[in-house]
Design a protein around this motif. Structure first.
Motif, short mmCIF file in Angstrom:
data_model
loop_
_atom_site.label_atom_id
_atom_site.label_comp_id
_atom_site.label_asym_id
_atom_site.label_seq_id
_atom_site.Cartn_x
_atom_site.Cartn_y
_atom_site.Cartn_z
N TRP A 13 36.42 29.85 42.83
CA TRP A 13 36.51 31.38 43.19
C TRP A 13 35.90 31.74 44.41
O TRP A 13 36.11 32.53 45.27
CB TRP A 13 36.32 32.17 41.98
CG TRP A 13 37.34 31.88 41.00
CD1 TRP A 13 37.34 31.05 39.85
CD2 TRP A 13 38.76 32.26 40.68
NE1 TRP A 13 38.36 31.01 39.14
CE2 TRP A 13 39.16 31.58 39.67
CE3 TRP A 13 39.56 32.99 41.89
CZ2 TRP A 13 40.70 31.98 39.42
CZ3 TRP A 13 40.89 33.19 41.51
CH2 TRP A 13 41.45 32.74 40.24
N TYR A 17 36.82 33.82 47.96
CA TYR A 17 36.24 34.84 48.50
C TYR A 17 35.62 34.66 49.97
O TYR A 17 35.80 35.35 50.94
CB TYR A 17 35.31 35.74 47.49
CG TYR A 17 36.07 36.44 46.36
CD1 TYR A 17 36.86 37.54 46.58
CD2 TYR A 17 36.11 35.89 45.28
CE1 TYR A 17 37.38 38.21 45.71
CE2 TYR A 17 36.96 36.14 44.10
CZ TYR A 17 37.55 37.44 44.48
OH TYR A 17 38.35 38.19 43.40
N TRP A 24 45.42 38.11 45.95
CA TRP A 24 45.67 39.41 44.92
C TRP A 24 44.90 40.64 45.17
O TRP A 24 44.82 41.43 44.44
CB TRP A 24 44.84 38.58 43.56
CG TRP A 24 43.60 38.29 43.87
CD1 TRP A 24 42.33 38.98 43.80
CD2 TRP A 24 43.16 36.92 44.08
NE1 TRP A 24 41.39 38.25 44.05
CE2 TRP A 24 41.79 36.79 44.19
CE3 TRP A 24 43.89 35.71 44.23
CZ2 TRP A 24 40.91 35.86 44.30
CZ3 TRP A 24 42.96 34.59 44.35
CH2 TRP A 24 41.75 34.66 44.72
N GLY A 51 36.69 39.50 35.10
CA GLY A 51 37.02 39.02 36.43
C GLY A 51 37.72 40.04 37.16
O GLY A 51 38.65 40.00 37.96
N ASP A 72 32.37 39.21 37.34
CA ASP A 72 33.07 38.21 37.96
C ASP A 72 32.22 37.08 38.30
O ASP A 72 30.95 37.33 38.22
CB ASP A 72 33.75 38.80 39.31
CG ASP A 72 34.62 37.83 39.57
OD1 ASP A 72 36.04 38.32 39.55
OD2 ASP A 72 34.73 36.88 40.29
N VAL A 73 32.59 36.06 38.25
CA VAL A 73 31.99 34.67 38.32
C VAL A 73 31.61 34.57 39.90
O VAL A 73 30.69 33.67 40.20
CB VAL A 73 32.80 33.37 38.01
CG1 VAL A 73 33.96 33.01 38.84
CG2 VAL A 73 32.18 32.31 37.67
N CYS A 97 28.53 36.80 36.52
CA CYS A 97 28.53 35.50 35.66
C CYS A 97 29.87 35.26 35.08
O CYS A 97 30.98 35.80 35.38
CB CYS A 97 28.06 36.06 34.13
SG CYS A 97 28.98 37.54 33.40
N ASP A 98 30.05 33.95 34.45
CA ASP A 98 31.18 33.37 34.10
C ASP A 98 31.50 33.92 32.79
O ASP A 98 30.46 34.38 31.86
CB ASP A 98 30.71 31.96 33.76
CG ASP A 98 32.36 31.20 33.13
OD1 ASP A 98 32.95 31.86 32.53
OD2 ASP A 98 32.33 30.00 33.21
N LEU A 99 32.60 34.97 32.59
CA LEU A 99 32.99 35.43 31.52
C LEU A 99 32.75 34.98 30.09
O LEU A 99 32.58 35.45 29.18
CB LEU A 99 34.64 36.14 31.41
CG LEU A 99 35.60 35.04 31.57
CD1 LEU A 99 36.08 35.27 30.01
CD2 LEU A 99 36.79 35.50 32.18
N ARG A 115 43.21 41.70 35.35
CA ARG A 115 44.28 41.45 36.09
C ARG A 115 44.16 39.90 36.72
O ARG A 115 43.37 39.83 37.49
CB ARG A 115 44.44 42.46 37.31
CG ARG A 115 45.56 42.19 38.44
CD ARG A 115 45.58 43.37 38.98
NE ARG A 115 46.63 43.58 40.23
CZ ARG A 115 46.18 43.01 41.42
NH1 ARG A 115 45.16 42.31 41.58
NH2 ARG A 115 47.38 42.88 42.26
C1 LIG Z 1 43.29 36.20 40.62
S1 LIG Z 1 41.74 36.91 40.69
C2 LIG Z 1 42.00 38.71 40.34
C3 LIG Z 1 40.79 39.66 40.69
C4 LIG Z 1 40.80 41.00 40.22
N1 LIG Z 1 40.99 41.02 38.69
C5 LIG Z 1 41.84 41.69 41.05
O1 LIG Z 1 43.01 41.98 40.38
O2 LIG Z 1 41.66 41.86 42.21
C6 LIG Z 1 40.60 36.28 39.40
C7 LIG Z 1 39.35 36.76 39.34
O3 LIG Z 1 38.74 36.31 38.07
C8 LIG Z 1 37.41 35.63 38.50
N2 LIG Z 1 37.29 34.53 37.49
C9 LIG Z 1 37.98 33.62 37.21
N3 LIG Z 1 37.38 32.52 36.34
C10 LIG Z 1 36.47 33.52 35.91
C11 LIG Z 1 35.49 33.37 34.69
N4 LIG Z 1 35.42 32.29 34.04
N5 LIG Z 1 34.54 34.29 34.69
C12 LIG Z 1 34.35 35.32 35.46
N6 LIG Z 1 35.24 35.54 36.30
C13 LIG Z 1 36.36 34.74 36.45
C14 LIG Z 1 37.71 35.24 39.95
O4 LIG Z 1 36.38 35.03 40.49
C15 LIG Z 1 38.63 36.22 40.73
O5 LIG Z 1 37.83 37.35 41.03
#
Ligand SMILES: C[S@@+](CC[C@H](N)C(=O)[O-])C[C@H]1O[C@@H](n2cnc3c(N)ncnc32)[C@H](O)[C@@H]1O
Length: 208
Positions: A13, A17, A24, A51, A72-73, A97-99, A115
């Motif tokens: 991820w 970015y 998205w 996220g 968000d990670v 952080c990692d969720l 989302r």
């Molecule tokens: C498809 S993007 C969507 C971002 C945001 N929700 C949006 O609608 O614009 C997925 C997001 O989830 C985050 N993500 C993925 N795995 C994650 C995790 N294990 N912990 C935290 N964030 C995570 C990614 O960094 C990314 O920002």
């Protein structure tokens, strides 16, 4: 991490970015989130966004009086999210952080939103994600997740990961009662140079 679903490599991820490969990231609050808030009369409350990316929806919710914690990670995403909240002059508790490692967030959240996160994390650690959801909610809490839909007649390479309705029910039902499972179109995104509105699932679920 393991991929029980068959060979889908984990997404970097931060790299997405850093290189701007973020189709998205529309910069506009999700229309489907707005519809659900209105239809189910979900008003300002303690809210957790998993996220949150660059914080568009977290800031939108904070502007409407929600008390938002958002994680968000990706450091880059959270840095942009903080700038967005500053520009909007709202307070959001952003966490890099990692969720899957979320702990100590205080009182449970009546509303959790993601989302495009469940549909990705389920491929790597569904049990871990459900354990976190169990920790941060109480019976009656609502979780809205917006996920890619395997019924999309025009799936595009680079579009969202797709889930089938029966997978959603099987995976969520032990912990949540599904309130609404509805097809919708994600807001327009530019995927591989073409404007696209992938088919999604809008899943509103109530914690058992
Ligand atoms: C498809 S993007 C969507 C971002 C945001 N929700 C949006 O609608 O614009 C997925 C997001 O989830 C985050 N993500 C993925 N795995 C994650 C995790 N294990 N912990 C935290 N964030 C995570 C990614 O960094 C990314 O920002």
């Amino acid at each position: 991490m393991n991929d029980p679903q068959g060979g889908v490599p984990p997404v970097d991820w931060e790299e997405r970015y850093r290189t701007g490969q973020t189709p998205w990231d529309t910069g506009r609050p999700s229309s489907e989130l707005q519809r659900v808030l209105k239809e189910y009369q979900i008003g300002p409350c303690r809210t957790l966004e998993l996220g949150c990316g660059t914080g568009t929806n977290a800031v939108f919710l904070a502007e409407r009086g929600f008390e938002v914690t958002a994680c968000d990670v990706s450091e880059q995403a959270i840095s942009l999210a903080r700038q967005r909240a500053d520009r909007a002059n709202v307070a959001v508790q952003f966490l890099t952080c990692d969720l899957l490692e979320l702990t100590d967030l205080g009182e449970p959240f009546p509303f959790v939103f993601d989302r495009g996160v469940y549909h990705a994390v389920r491929r790597e650690n569904l049990a871990g994600m459900l354990a976190v959801l169990q920790r941060v909610t109480v019976p009656g809490s609502l979780w809205l997740t917006l996920a890619g839909n395997a019924n999309d007649p025009e799936p595009r390479e680079g579009g969202p990961p797709q889930v089938r309705a029966e997978e959603i029910c099987r995976e969520l039902e032990p912990l949540f009662a599904i309130v609404q499972l509805r097809e919708f179109r994600f807001d327009a995104a530019c995927i591989d140079g073409q404007e696209s509105r992938p088919l999604g699932w809008s899943v509103l679920a109530r914690r058992r």
